[in-house]
Design an enzyme around this catalytic site. Structure first.
Site, PDB file in Angstrom:
ATOM      1  N   SER A  58     -14.699  -2.322 -11.223  1.00  0.00           N
ATOM      2  CA  SER A  58     -15.854  -1.815 -10.465  1.00  0.00           C
ATOM      3  C   SER A  58     -17.112  -1.844 -11.313  1.00  0.00           C
ATOM      4  O   SER A  58     -17.073  -1.715 -12.548  1.00  0.00           O
ATOM      5  CB  SER A  58     -15.569  -0.380 -10.031  1.00  0.00           C
ATOM      6  OG  SER A  58     -16.737   0.214  -9.492  1.00  0.00           O
TER       7      SER A  58
ATOM      8  N   ASP B  99       4.091   3.584  -3.851  1.00  0.00           N
ATOM      9  CA  ASP B  99       3.089   4.413  -4.518  1.00  0.00           C
ATOM     10  C   ASP B  99       2.949   3.854  -5.932  1.00  0.00           C
ATOM     11  O   ASP B  99       3.945   3.732  -6.656  1.00  0.00           O
ATOM     12  CB  ASP B  99       3.573   5.865  -4.551  1.00  0.00           C
ATOM     13  CG  ASP B  99       2.538   6.806  -5.171  1.00  0.00           C
ATOM     14  OD1 ASP B  99       1.672   6.334  -5.940  1.00  0.00           O
ATOM     15  OD2 ASP B  99       2.617   8.016  -4.886  1.00  0.00           O
ATOM     16  N   LEU B 100       1.729   3.522  -6.320  1.00  0.00           N
ATOM     17  CA  LEU B 100       1.516   2.891  -7.632  1.00  0.00           C
ATOM     18  C   LEU B 100       1.989   3.773  -8.785  1.00  0.00           C
ATOM     19  O   LEU B 100       2.297   3.275  -9.867  1.00  0.00           O
ATOM     20  CB  LEU B 100       0.028   2.556  -7.814  1.00  0.00           C
ATOM     21  CG  LEU B 100      -0.487   1.420  -6.926  1.00  0.00           C
ATOM     22  CD1 LEU B 100      -2.012   1.438  -6.848  1.00  0.00           C
ATOM     23  CD2 LEU B 100       0.008   0.077  -7.449  1.00  0.00           C
TER      24      LEU B 100
ATOM     25  N   HIS C 274     -18.852   0.515 -11.578  1.00  0.00           N
ATOM     26  CA  HIS C 274     -18.999   1.853 -12.161  1.00  0.00           C
ATOM     27  C   HIS C 274     -18.468   1.932 -13.598  1.00  0.00           C
ATOM     28  O   HIS C 274     -18.638   2.958 -14.253  1.00  0.00           O
ATOM     29  CB  HIS C 274     -18.389   2.899 -11.228  1.00  0.00           C
ATOM     30  CG  HIS C 274     -19.155   2.939  -9.933  1.00  0.00           C
ATOM     31  ND1 HIS C 274     -20.413   3.499  -9.847  1.00  0.00           N
ATOM     32  CD2 HIS C 274     -18.883   2.393  -8.719  1.00  0.00           C
ATOM     33  CE1 HIS C 274     -20.884   3.327  -8.613  1.00  0.00           C
ATOM     34  NE2 HIS C 274     -19.975   2.649  -7.912  1.00  0.00           N
TER      35      HIS C 274
ATOM     36  N   ASP D 267       0.884  -1.166   0.000  1.00  0.00           N
ATOM     37  CA  ASP D 267       0.000   0.000   0.000  1.00  0.00           C
ATOM     38  C   ASP D 267       0.924   1.219   0.000  1.00  0.00           C
ATOM     39  O   ASP D 267       2.147   1.098   0.149  1.00  0.00           O
ATOM     40  CB  ASP D 267      -0.916   0.007   1.228  1.00  0.00           C
ATOM     41  CG  ASP D 267      -2.215   0.779   0.980  1.00  0.00           C
ATOM     42  OD1 ASP D 267      -3.287   0.150   0.858  1.00  0.00           O
ATOM     43  OD2 ASP D 267      -2.153   2.036   0.892  1.00  0.00           O
TER      44      ASP D 267
ATOM     45  N   SER E 148     -10.623   4.680  -4.877  1.00  0.00           N
ATOM     46  CA  SER E 148     -11.761   3.747  -4.913  1.00  0.00           C
ATOM     47  C   SER E 148     -13.117   4.429  -5.052  1.00  0.00           C
ATOM     48  O   SER E 148     -14.142   3.747  -4.982  1.00  0.00           O
ATOM     49  CB  SER E 148     -11.750   2.879  -3.656  1.00  0.00           C
ATOM     50  OG  SER E 148     -11.919   3.683  -2.508  1.00  0.00           O
TER      51      SER E 148
ATOM     52  N   LYS F 293     -11.271   2.560 -14.380  1.00  0.00           N
ATOM     53  CA  LYS F 293     -11.389   1.094 -14.263  1.00  0.00           C
ATOM     54  C   LYS F 293     -11.565   0.472 -15.653  1.00  0.00           C
ATOM     55  O   LYS F 293     -11.043  -0.620 -15.915  1.00  0.00           O
ATOM     56  CB  LYS F 293     -12.545   0.729 -13.342  1.00  0.00           C
ATOM     57  CG  LYS F 293     -12.340   1.121 -11.885  1.00  0.00           C
ATOM     58  CD  LYS F 293     -11.209   0.358 -11.236  1.00  0.00           C
ATOM     59  CE  LYS F 293     -11.084   0.652  -9.748  1.00  0.00           C
ATOM     60  NZ  LYS F 293     -10.017  -0.100  -9.088  1.00  0.00           N
TER      61      LYS F 293
ATOM     62  N   TYR G 220     -13.739   7.897 -12.302  1.00  0.00           N
ATOM     63  CA  TYR G 220     -13.313   6.670 -11.610  1.00  0.00           C
ATOM     64  C   TYR G 220     -13.694   5.440 -12.454  1.00  0.00           C
ATOM     65  O   TYR G 220     -12.859   4.557 -12.687  1.00  0.00           O
ATOM     66  CB  TYR G 220     -13.984   6.650 -10.237  1.00  0.00           C
ATOM     67  CG  TYR G 220     -13.969   5.321  -9.526  1.00  0.00           C
ATOM     68  CD1 TYR G 220     -12.778   4.769  -9.061  1.00  0.00           C
ATOM     69  CD2 TYR G 220     -15.159   4.615  -9.312  1.00  0.00           C
ATOM     70  CE1 TYR G 220     -12.779   3.551  -8.396  1.00  0.00           C
ATOM     71  CE2 TYR G 220     -15.162   3.403  -8.648  1.00  0.00           C
ATOM     72  CZ  TYR G 220     -13.966   2.876  -8.195  1.00  0.00           C
ATOM     73  OH  TYR G 220     -13.962   1.661  -7.547  1.00  0.00           O
TER      74      TYR G 220
ATOM     75  N   GLY H 286      -5.494   1.721  -5.168  1.00  0.00           N
ATOM     76  CA  GLY H 286      -5.871   2.849  -6.024  1.00  0.00           C
ATOM     77  C   GLY H 286      -6.977   3.673  -5.408  1.00  0.00           C
ATOM     78  O   GLY H 286      -7.434   3.412  -4.290  1.00  0.00           O
TER      79      GLY H 286
HETATM   80  P1  NAI Z   1     -10.051   1.667  -0.142  1.00  0.00           P
HETATM   81  O1  NAI Z   1     -10.066   3.073  -0.609  1.00  0.00           O
HETATM   82  O2  NAI Z   1     -10.465   1.382   1.265  1.00  0.00           O
HETATM   83  O3  NAI Z   1      -8.605   1.038  -0.370  1.00  0.00           O
HETATM   84  C1  NAI Z   1      -7.774   1.395  -1.441  1.00  0.00           C
HETATM   85  C2  NAI Z   1      -6.338   1.339  -0.976  1.00  0.00           C
HETATM   86  O4  NAI Z   1      -5.507   1.745  -2.074  1.00  0.00           O
HETATM   87  C3  NAI Z   1      -6.048   2.277   0.203  1.00  0.00           C
HETATM   88  O5  NAI Z   1      -5.468   1.574   1.280  1.00  0.00           O
HETATM   89  C4  NAI Z   1      -5.090   3.308  -0.369  1.00  0.00           C
HETATM   90  O6  NAI Z   1      -4.092   3.731   0.547  1.00  0.00           O
HETATM   91  C5  NAI Z   1      -4.478   2.551  -1.539  1.00  0.00           C
HETATM   92  N1  NAI Z   1      -3.992   3.503  -2.549  1.00  0.00           N
HETATM   93  C6  NAI Z   1      -4.611   4.612  -3.027  1.00  0.00           C
HETATM   94  N2  NAI Z   1      -3.800   5.276  -3.871  1.00  0.00           N
HETATM   95  C7  NAI Z   1      -2.640   4.575  -3.933  1.00  0.00           C
HETATM   96  C8  NAI Z   1      -1.427   4.757  -4.619  1.00  0.00           C
HETATM   97  N3  NAI Z   1      -1.213   5.821  -5.419  1.00  0.00           N
HETATM   98  N4  NAI Z   1      -0.454   3.835  -4.445  1.00  0.00           N
HETATM   99  C9  NAI Z   1      -0.639   2.777  -3.629  1.00  0.00           C
HETATM  100  N5  NAI Z   1      -1.780   2.538  -2.940  1.00  0.00           N
HETATM  101  C10 NAI Z   1      -2.773   3.434  -3.096  1.00  0.00           C
HETATM  102  O7  NAI Z   1     -10.963   0.849  -1.168  1.00  0.00           O
HETATM  103  P2  NAI Z   1     -11.607  -0.588  -0.998  1.00  0.00           P
HETATM  104  O8  NAI Z   1     -13.040  -0.435  -0.716  1.00  0.00           O
HETATM  105  O9  NAI Z   1     -10.772  -1.423  -0.118  1.00  0.00           O
HETATM  106  O10 NAI Z   1     -11.513  -1.116  -2.505  1.00  0.00           O
HETATM  107  C11 NAI Z   1     -10.405  -1.863  -2.944  1.00  0.00           C
HETATM  108  C12 NAI Z   1     -10.434  -1.909  -4.470  1.00  0.00           C
HETATM  109  O11 NAI Z   1     -11.656  -2.485  -4.904  1.00  0.00           O
HETATM  110  C13 NAI Z   1     -10.337  -0.532  -5.132  1.00  0.00           C
HETATM  111  O12 NAI Z   1      -9.552  -0.659  -6.302  1.00  0.00           O
HETATM  112  C14 NAI Z   1     -11.769  -0.214  -5.496  1.00  0.00           C
HETATM  113  O13 NAI Z   1     -11.828   0.623  -6.632  1.00  0.00           O
HETATM  114  C15 NAI Z   1     -12.320  -1.601  -5.780  1.00  0.00           C
HETATM  115  N6  NAI Z   1     -13.767  -1.667  -5.549  1.00  0.00           N
HETATM  116  C16 NAI Z   1     -14.254  -1.697  -4.273  1.00  0.00           C
HETATM  117  C17 NAI Z   1     -15.612  -1.790  -4.053  1.00  0.00           C
HETATM  118  C18 NAI Z   1     -16.208  -1.927  -2.687  1.00  0.00           C
HETATM  119  O14 NAI Z   1     -17.413  -2.105  -2.595  1.00  0.00           O
HETATM  120  N7  NAI Z   1     -15.439  -1.861  -1.606  1.00  0.00           N
HETATM  121  C19 NAI Z   1     -16.552  -1.797  -5.187  1.00  0.00           C
HETATM  122  C20 NAI Z   1     -15.918  -1.739  -6.482  1.00  0.00           C
HETATM  123  C21 NAI Z   1     -14.569  -1.692  -6.635  1.00  0.00           C
HETATM  124  C1  15L Z   2     -17.130   1.250  -5.796  1.00  0.00           C
HETATM  125  O1  15L Z   2     -16.511   1.128  -6.858  1.00  0.00           O
HETATM  126  C2  15L Z   2     -16.485   1.823  -4.589  1.00  0.00           C
HETATM  127  O2  15L Z   2     -15.120   1.472  -4.507  1.00  0.00           O
HETATM  128  C3  15L Z   2     -17.182   1.437  -3.304  1.00  0.00           C
HETATM  129  O3  15L Z   2     -16.718   2.296  -2.274  1.00  0.00           O
HETATM  130  C4  15L Z   2     -18.702   1.523  -3.436  1.00  0.00           C
HETATM  131  O4  15L Z   2     -19.083   2.830  -3.578  1.00  0.00           O
HETATM  132  C5  15L Z   2     -19.159   0.677  -4.614  1.00  0.00           C
HETATM  133  O5  15L Z   2     -18.451   1.000  -5.797  1.00  0.00           O
HETATM  134  C6  15L Z   2     -20.653   0.791  -4.910  1.00  0.00           C
HETATM  135  O6  15L Z   2     -21.011   0.989  -6.060  1.00  0.00           O
HETATM  136  O7  15L Z   2     -21.443   0.624  -3.984  1.00  0.00           O
END
Ligand code: NAI
Ligand code: 15L
Length: 269
Positions: free
Chosen positions: A114, A54-55, A116, A37, A78, A143, A139, A76
């Site tokens: 996602s 950092d990505l 989205h 991360d 999110s 994706k 966003y 990334g």
């Molecule tokens: P989150 O925002 O809690 O976690 C994302 C992580 O990526 C964070 O720990 C952040 O520090 C890290 N990050 C952000 N920018 C960065 C960078 N430049 N370099 C390295 N790390 C970086 O999001 P969550 O909910 O855990 O989602 C994880 C993945 O799943 C994301 O890619 C999100 O788009 C995708 N996703 C999540 C959904 C959900 O319902 N939780 C729904 C759809 C997609």
């Molecule tokens: C996403 O892509 C986001 O990462 C998550 O935080 C939610 O908002 C989810 O979609 C959603 O559509 O509920």
């Protein structure tokens, strides 16, 4: 039983919401779990290692990827927001990741895409992975870029990827929309395990969703992955209806699959 097909598995975005949920679960999939991360972690267990990156930093991403067998890429931005951070983390970041995978011989990636990507389809439609992308914001566009980039790396270099269009993966559905989009953490782990262990993955798009009675997504094109969800949002339906208002059917948030994302922005960079 989960088969440990991979020795060293990389989990990016490991400090985030889903990263925390998957950290323990994914230990069943590998001998060593490499966590990455941009944010620091707390304690690190014996079968874990940490490589902060950092990505957007190509050199750091190469160090993060070197030595792993497969990647679960959650890192990334999110949510919808200003383009600058999305460009760095989700567009440049996913390019850096695939270049590193190519250079270091990693052959399988699970990419957290996602819902989205297709957020501008209506909630009255059921779509499959063949439906053209209709992103509901920058966003979602980022994706869609990741999905296309991973297809190129499959066609050119044979790197297999599952683009998992995650719905809403939280402990419980928060609103009526999430009764359709909800993905339990256990089903998310089942789906990632299926993507990591299916004999031939190819380049696949699969909607990450539990076995909810109401659904907008047809996963029949991804049967070869062997994902069988066991959870359902249905047990939460009564409680969700009781605590949420009647939907306003003229509101785009209710009309489109992307929900609130269709009204987010524009944001100043
Ligand atoms: P989150 O925002 O809690 O976690 C994302 C992580 O990526 C964070 O720990 C952040 O520090 C890290 N990050 C952000 N920018 C960065 C960078 N430049 N370099 C390295 N790390 C970086 O999001 P969550 O909910 O855990 O989602 C994880 C993945 O799943 C994301 O890619 C999100 O788009 C995708 N996703 C999540 C959904 C959900 O319902 N939780 C729904 C759809 C997609
Ligand atoms: C996403 O892509 C986001 O990462 C998550 O935080 C939610 O908002 C989810 O979609 C959603 O559509 O509920």
């Amino acid at each position: 039983m989960t088969i440990k097909v991979h020795k060293k598995l990389l989990l990016t975005g490991a400090a985030g919401g889903l990263g925390k949920a998957l950290r323990e679960r994914l230990k069943a999939n590998c001998s060593v779990l490499r966590l990455s991360d941009v944010q620091a972690f707390g304690d690190v267990a014996a079968n874990e290692e940490v490589v902060l990156a950092d990505l957007a930093d190509a050199a750091a991403v190469h160090a993060m990827v070197q030595g792993v067998d497969a990647i679960v890429h959650l890192g990334g931005v999110s949510v919808e927001g200003p383009f600058g951070p999305i460009l760095q983390a989700n567009i440049l970041g996913v390019y850096n990741l695939y270049e590193a995978a190519r250079k270091h011989g990693v052959k399988r990636v699970v990419f957290a895409s996602s819902n989205h990507v297709t957020g501008y389809y209506r909630q009255s439609e059921t779509i499959s992975a063949d439906a053209p992308p209709r992103p509901d914001g920058l966003y979602g566009v980022s994706k869609a870029f990741g999905e296309d980039l991973s297809r190129f790396y499959f066609d050119r270099y044979g790197i297999e990827t599952a683009c998992v269009r995650i719905g809403s993966s939280f402990p419980e559905p928060k609103d009526r929309r999430m009764l359709a989009t909800w993905l339990s953490f256990d089903d998310l782990h089942r789906l990632i395990t299926a993507c990591l262990t299916t004999p031939v993955l190819g380049h696949s798009i699969v909607f990450g969703v539990s076995d909810n009675a109401v659904t907008w997504w047809d996963n029949s094109r991804a049967r070869h992955i062997g994902y069988a969800p066991k959870d359902s949002s249905d047990i939460f339906r009564e409680a969700v209806y009781a605590r949420t208002p009647e939907p306003d059917l003229t509101d785009p948030v209710v009309q489109f699959q992307g929900g609130g994302f269709v009204k987010a922005g524009p944001f100043a960079d």
